[in-house]
Design an enzyme around this catalytic site. Structure first.
Site, mmCIF file in Angstrom:
data_model
loop_
_atom_site.group_PDB
_atom_site.id
_atom_site.type_symbol
_atom_site.label_atom_id
_atom_site.label_comp_id
_atom_site.label_asym_id
_atom_site.label_seq_id
_atom_site.Cartn_x
_atom_site.Cartn_y
_atom_site.Cartn_z
ATOM 1 C CG HIS A 1 -0.370 0.043 2.582
ATOM 2 N ND1 HIS A 1 0.088 -0.999 3.312
ATOM 3 C CD2 HIS A 1 0.449 1.062 3.074
ATOM 4 C CE1 HIS A 1 0.764 -0.857 4.281
ATOM 5 N NE2 HIS A 1 0.777 0.819 4.540
HETATM 6 P P1 TYD Z 1 -1.501 -2.434 7.697
HETATM 7 O O1 TYD Z 1 -0.978 -1.221 7.746
HETATM 8 O O2 TYD Z 1 -2.005 -2.824 6.285
HETATM 9 O O3 TYD Z 1 -0.337 -3.486 7.791
HETATM 10 P P2 TYD Z 1 0.785 -4.206 6.994
HETATM 11 O O4 TYD Z 1 1.183 -3.039 5.849
HETATM 12 O O5 TYD Z 1 1.880 -4.450 7.943
HETATM 13 O O6 TYD Z 1 0.176 -5.433 6.140
HETATM 14 O O7 TYD Z 1 -2.440 -2.820 8.787
HETATM 15 C C1 TYD Z 1 -3.140 -4.187 9.090
HETATM 16 C C2 TYD Z 1 -4.277 -3.823 9.541
HETATM 17 O O8 TYD Z 1 -4.231 -3.519 11.083
HETATM 18 C C3 TYD Z 1 -5.268 -3.313 8.834
HETATM 19 O O9 TYD Z 1 -6.523 -4.034 9.000
HETATM 20 C C4 TYD Z 1 -5.430 -2.135 9.895
HETATM 21 C C5 TYD Z 1 -5.061 -2.494 11.068
HETATM 22 N N1 TYD Z 1 -4.321 -1.342 11.624
HETATM 23 C C6 TYD Z 1 -4.734 -0.694 12.737
HETATM 24 O O10 TYD Z 1 -6.061 -0.655 13.346
HETATM 25 N N2 TYD Z 1 -4.197 0.491 13.478
HETATM 26 C C7 TYD Z 1 -2.808 0.712 13.279
HETATM 27 O O11 TYD Z 1 -2.024 1.767 13.576
HETATM 28 C C8 TYD Z 1 -2.161 -0.108 11.836
HETATM 29 C C9 TYD Z 1 -0.855 0.545 11.389
HETATM 30 C C10 TYD Z 1 -2.696 -0.865 11.248
#
Ligand code: TYD
Length: 136
Positions: free
Chosen positions: A47
């Site tokens: 992303h």
């Molecule tokens: P994401 O940022 O997509 O993680 P990665 O890039 O490591 O795969 O986040 C994963 C999940 O966690 C998504 O459902 C959103 C949630 N999330 C939160 O609720 N709070 C946060 O501060 C973060 C970073 C993610």
């Protein structure tokens, strides 16, 4: 400046590294999160962010970060606790765990907001081409 690899200052006798407002490039940060319990070769991320500024570091283990501004892709190894990577808005990122149980820490300029995410790569490229982040 959208991407910058930094070396944190360390205080000796063992090492103590400090990340504060002046080294982070993100001003004051509102949120710190960390990702752990991940197996080797798992890739996360996929992303970009509309506005969020982040700095990432790996205090334990090794994580490879692929950063893509829509034109060029670069890989950075966070393989030492003293290394930090600033990631600005409009950068597509993929994080690959090179060692099981590596810990990836992130300080972020804003609270969590799903509306700040761009999770579709074609949409990301379209926004780059339309100049969405050209002022950054
Ligand atoms: P994401 O940022 O997509 O993680 P990665 O890039 O490591 O795969 O986040 C994963 C999940 O966690 C998504 O459902 C959103 C949630 N999330 C939160 O609720 N709070 C946060 O501060 C973060 C970073 C993610």
């Amino acid at each position: 400046m959208l991407i910058k690899l930094k070396t944190f200052d360390s205080i000796n006798d063992g090492y103590l590294s400090v990340i504060n407002e002046s080294v982070s490039n993100i001003g004051s940060f509102k949120r710190i999160y960390y990702i752990y319990g991940v197996s080797k070769n798992v890739t996360r991320g996929h992303h970009a962010h509309l506005n969020l500024k982040q700095i990432a570091w790996c205090p334990h283990g090794s994580v490879e970060i692929l950063l893509d501004n829509g034109v060029t892709k670069n890989k950075f190894s966070l393989d030492s606790p003293e290394k930090g990577l600033y990631i600005g808005p409009g950068i597509w990122r993929e994080m690959k765990w090179l060692i099981t149980d590596s810990v990836l820490c992130v300080a972020a300029s804003e609270l969590y907001d799903e509306n700040d995410y761009v999770r579709d790569y074609d949409k990301f490229l379209q926004m780059v081409n339309e100049g969405y982040w050209s002022g950054n």
